[in-house]
Scaffold this active site. Sequence first.
Site, PDB file in Angstrom:
ATOM      1  N   LYS A  49       3.893  82.214 -42.496  1.00 48.29           N
ATOM      2  CA  LYS A  49       5.060  81.758 -42.097  1.00 48.29           C
ATOM      3  C   LYS A  49       5.741  81.024 -42.310  1.00 48.29           C
ATOM      4  O   LYS A  49       5.487  78.986 -42.096  1.00 48.29           O
ATOM      5  CB  LYS A  49       4.501  81.522 -40.504  1.00 48.29           C
ATOM      6  CG  LYS A  49       6.004  82.283 -39.505  1.00 48.29           C
ATOM      7  CD  LYS A  49       5.865  81.567 -38.328  1.00 48.29           C
ATOM      8  CE  LYS A  49       7.039  79.957 -39.004  1.00 48.29           C
ATOM      9  NZ  LYS A  49       8.670  80.178 -39.245  1.00 48.29           N
TER      10      LYS A  49
ATOM     11  N   GLU B   4      -0.342  67.809 -41.872  1.00 51.14           N
ATOM     12  CA  GLU B   4       0.500  67.710 -42.030  1.00 51.14           C
ATOM     13  C   GLU B   4       1.405  67.122 -41.783  1.00 51.14           C
ATOM     14  O   GLU B   4       1.956  67.839 -41.634  1.00 51.14           O
ATOM     15  CB  GLU B   4       1.143  67.797 -43.922  1.00 51.14           C
ATOM     16  CG  GLU B   4      -0.285  67.830 -44.779  1.00 51.14           C
ATOM     17  CD  GLU B   4      -0.958  67.111 -45.616  1.00 51.14           C
ATOM     18  OE1 GLU B   4      -0.239  65.165 -45.536  1.00 51.14           O
ATOM     19  OE2 GLU B   4      -1.992  66.587 -45.887  1.00 51.14           O
TER      20      GLU B   4
ATOM     21  N   CYS C  94       9.263  63.639 -44.419  1.00 45.68           N
ATOM     22  CA  CYS C  94       7.960  62.518 -43.909  1.00 45.68           C
ATOM     23  C   CYS C  94       7.772  61.888 -44.195  1.00 45.68           C
ATOM     24  O   CYS C  94       7.521  60.400 -44.013  1.00 45.68           O
ATOM     25  CB  CYS C  94       7.297  63.842 -43.929  1.00 45.68           C
ATOM     26  SG  CYS C  94       6.604  64.208 -45.717  1.00 45.68           S
TER      27      CYS C  94
ATOM     28  N   GLU D 258      10.239  58.848 -35.039  1.00 44.26           N
ATOM     29  CA  GLU D 258      10.420  59.300 -36.614  1.00 44.26           C
ATOM     30  C   GLU D 258      11.569  60.155 -36.113  1.00 44.26           C
ATOM     31  O   GLU D 258      12.340  60.855 -35.438  1.00 44.26           O
ATOM     32  CB  GLU D 258       9.589  60.936 -36.908  1.00 44.26           C
ATOM     33  CG  GLU D 258      10.230  60.703 -38.084  1.00 44.26           C
ATOM     34  CD  GLU D 258       8.870  62.146 -38.390  1.00 44.26           C
ATOM     35  OE1 GLU D 258       8.529  63.668 -37.749  1.00 44.26           O
ATOM     36  OE2 GLU D 258       8.435  62.668 -39.763  1.00 44.26           O
TER      37      GLU D 258
HETATM   38  P1  NDP Z   1       8.549  71.503 -37.197  1.00 52.86           P
HETATM   39  O1  NDP Z   1       7.095  71.388 -36.332  1.00 52.86           O
HETATM   40  O2  NDP Z   1       9.319  72.042 -36.399  1.00 52.86           O
HETATM   41  O3  NDP Z   1       8.344  73.436 -38.073  1.00 52.86           O
HETATM   42  C1  NDP Z   1       7.560  73.396 -38.916  1.00 52.86           C
HETATM   43  C2  NDP Z   1       7.135  75.025 -39.125  1.00 52.86           C
HETATM   44  O4  NDP Z   1       5.972  75.197 -38.156  1.00 52.86           O
HETATM   45  C3  NDP Z   1       7.922  75.844 -39.221  1.00 52.86           C
HETATM   46  O5  NDP Z   1       7.611  76.994 -39.205  1.00 52.86           O
HETATM   47  C4  NDP Z   1       8.296  76.371 -37.372  1.00 52.86           C
HETATM   48  O6  NDP Z   1       8.885  77.760 -37.602  1.00 52.86           O
HETATM   49  C5  NDP Z   1       7.170  76.448 -37.016  1.00 52.86           C
HETATM   50  N1  NDP Z   1       6.283  75.906 -35.751  1.00 52.86           N
HETATM   51  C6  NDP Z   1       7.045  75.558 -35.131  1.00 52.86           C
HETATM   52  N2  NDP Z   1       6.584  75.733 -33.216  1.00 52.86           N
HETATM   53  C7  NDP Z   1       5.100  76.069 -33.799  1.00 52.86           C
HETATM   54  C8  NDP Z   1       4.062  76.328 -32.836  1.00 52.86           C
HETATM   55  N3  NDP Z   1       4.029  76.118 -32.184  1.00 52.86           N
HETATM   56  N4  NDP Z   1       3.168  77.450 -33.829  1.00 52.86           N
HETATM   57  C9  NDP Z   1       2.994  77.594 -35.116  1.00 52.86           C
HETATM   58  N5  NDP Z   1       4.260  77.027 -36.204  1.00 52.86           N
HETATM   59  C10 NDP Z   1       4.933  76.883 -35.191  1.00 52.86           C
HETATM   60  O7  NDP Z   1       8.907  70.379 -38.302  1.00 52.86           O
HETATM   61  P2  NDP Z   1      10.157  70.418 -38.923  1.00 52.86           P
HETATM   62  O8  NDP Z   1      10.261  71.918 -39.670  1.00 52.86           O
HETATM   63  O9  NDP Z   1      11.285  70.165 -38.228  1.00 52.86           O
HETATM   64  O10 NDP Z   1       9.749  69.649 -40.410  1.00 52.86           O
HETATM   65  C11 NDP Z   1       9.808  69.113 -40.205  1.00 52.86           C
HETATM   66  C12 NDP Z   1       9.101  67.986 -39.366  1.00 52.86           C
HETATM   67  O11 NDP Z   1       7.743  67.952 -40.472  1.00 52.86           O
HETATM   68  C13 NDP Z   1       8.549  65.921 -39.924  1.00 52.86           C
HETATM   69  O12 NDP Z   1       8.181  65.847 -38.539  1.00 52.86           O
HETATM   70  C14 NDP Z   1       7.815  65.957 -41.132  1.00 52.86           C
HETATM   71  O13 NDP Z   1       7.389  64.856 -41.419  1.00 52.86           O
HETATM   72  C15 NDP Z   1       6.634  67.225 -40.419  1.00 52.86           C
HETATM   73  N6  NDP Z   1       6.769  66.759 -42.183  1.00 52.86           N
HETATM   74  C16 NDP Z   1       5.192  66.411 -42.851  1.00 52.86           C
HETATM   75  C17 NDP Z   1       5.084  66.174 -43.902  1.00 52.86           C
HETATM   76  C18 NDP Z   1       3.455  65.931 -44.313  1.00 52.86           C
HETATM   77  O14 NDP Z   1       3.052  66.118 -45.617  1.00 52.86           O
HETATM   78  N7  NDP Z   1       2.777  64.761 -43.474  1.00 52.86           N
HETATM   79  C19 NDP Z   1       5.701  66.984 -45.646  1.00 52.86           C
HETATM   80  C20 NDP Z   1       7.210  67.291 -44.767  1.00 52.86           C
HETATM   81  C21 NDP Z   1       7.096  66.915 -43.031  1.00 52.86           C
HETATM   82  P3  NDP Z   1      10.334  77.444 -37.428  1.00 52.86           P
HETATM   83  O15 NDP Z   1      10.797  76.730 -38.287  1.00 52.86           O
HETATM   84  O16 NDP Z   1      10.666  78.980 -37.332  1.00 52.86           O
HETATM   85  O17 NDP Z   1      10.694  76.363 -36.011  1.00 52.86           O
END
Ligand code: NDP
Length: 513
Positions: free
Chosen positions: A189, A264, A298, A399
């Site tokens: 997803k 992550e 991130c 963050e």
């Molecule tokens: P989100 O947590 O909002 O979303 C990440 C993914 O999870 C999206 O595909 C989202 O779908 C999906 N999602 C959201 N809620 C749920 C749920 N309840 N159950 C299952 N899936 C869900 O993060 P962002 O997309 O906003 O990304 C930014 C964040 O990611 C930042 O906090 C960043 O630090 C972190 N990040 C960490 C990295 C690492 O390697 N440690 C690397 C890159 C980013 P949808 O898009 O439809 O909301």
Amino acid sequence: MVSVSYGKYTVELPVRVKLFIDGEEVPSSRGRTFTRENPAHIDQTLAIVEEASIDDLNRAVDIAREVFDKDKYSWVTNYRQRIRILYKTAEILREEAERIAMTVALENGMPMRQAKSHVLAAADVFEFYAGLADKLYGESIVLNNGNVTLLFKEPVGVVAAVSPWNFPLTQAARKIAPALAAGCTVVWKPASYTPMSAMEIYRALAKAGLPKGVVNVVYGPGATVGNELVKHPKVDYVSFTGETTTGKLIMQQAAAGIKRIGLELGGKNPGLVFEDANIEEAVRAIVFGGLRNAGQACGAISRVLVHESVHDKLVSRLVEVSKSLVIGEPLDDNTDMGPLISKAQEEKVLSYIQFGKEAGFKVALDGGKLSGGIYDKGYFVSPVIFDNVDPKSRLAQEEIFGPVIAVIPFRTEQEAIEIANNVIYGLTASIFTKDPARALRVARKLQAGTVWINDAYTQPVEGIWGGYKQSGIGRELGLYGLEEFLEIKQVYVDTTGSLDRPHWRTVMKIDKL
Ligand code: NDP
């Protein structure tokens, strides 16, 4: 229809993005769609995306399960096939890097120069794991009693991959490539903001000859489609990248089925600048590491901890270099920083800027929402640098995920380490010093999955990526990133053939029967 061009490439908008199930691009069974707008031109609809229903999701998981359990197409056993497909995928991504980068730039807002290197980095991940698919070696141990125990490495099964929008190709590649190298099947997803980038990956895989049903892709809101996927009883492993708050929810969902997970998550990463640092090197690394992708990274440096003796010099140069960045159209090769991903992200970032100002922190570089010309059409925010920030304040603890840097002066090495570690996160840190002993001493004390010395935000595929504390669980990239997708099975072999076994005899008198 609108068309957008970059060099020799033209894209007709809106692009139709379908679900990818059992090797076919298919519409939603409920006929539902959602749209993605261009963050640099919000009146421009980039994509109309099919939203998965629960039936679609179940079908995707069932097919991934069937391909794995029945070893359809010899996917699980034939690692030579997997090697060829992963190499070919890397080759396709490289050959089409510029065109794919255009897609990334359009929907993510990442400037073209960065988007190209992003596509190439994703290709590197596929290539690296292609080279490991035939090296899933186990172990054989000859035991004290002459018997043998064998340790086999086996694919973990059906993987649910949930990925974010900020680096849409690499974050997904780090899950999909090692999962496939291990012989797993995948239901993915992708983030709702970057569906077109996701499509590039599964189209490349399909073109490379991936058998039907090995990778299946469902789009839709995380809270519904993502949530149903991660708790699905037929999924064995959940690989998630995203916010820490979402990671906590996913961990709870996975607990019901004792699913294995890799998380992550977020970061609040410090850059420590000591009194002997090469200031110019530190400044360039901080700008590169802190403001790339408009700070939506991130591992971005978002706290600059600087020794008081070099504080003024560092801040004035940091302001100067940050000011010089060209902010604008992502498709322009001169652009250093594009827009933020969405209205919600813009509001979040601006609220932190507002908070910093209201809290009375010194504003070393005043930026924020840009207006006029192209800026009126997108979510453009210029860098803001706050100085003398209280390390306990929200600005230094939470963050932000935008171009906002908090500078915090320190007096001693010990104080710098304490400030650096005193957050809930532990993803990355950078140390700037010319003293190698100090560099290693401090690196050992920092609670972070990656520590760079005199650099920032470089992620070799051969290394690892992952966080301490609330920045995550597990590791991606490198050899460790493959282990995540492997189970270890022990097979114990009796080689004596004897009915008189010492380990039986000591516990029960069955030899006397
Ligand atoms: P989100 O947590 O909002 O979303 C990440 C993914 O999870 C999206 O595909 C989202 O779908 C999906 N999602 C959201 N809620 C749920 C749920 N309840 N159950 C299952 N899936 C869900 O993060 P962002 O997309 O906003 O990304 C930014 C964040 O990611 C930042 O906090 C960043 O630090 C972190 N990040 C960490 C990295 C690492 O390697 N440690 C690397 C890159 C980013 P949808 O898009 O439809 O909301």
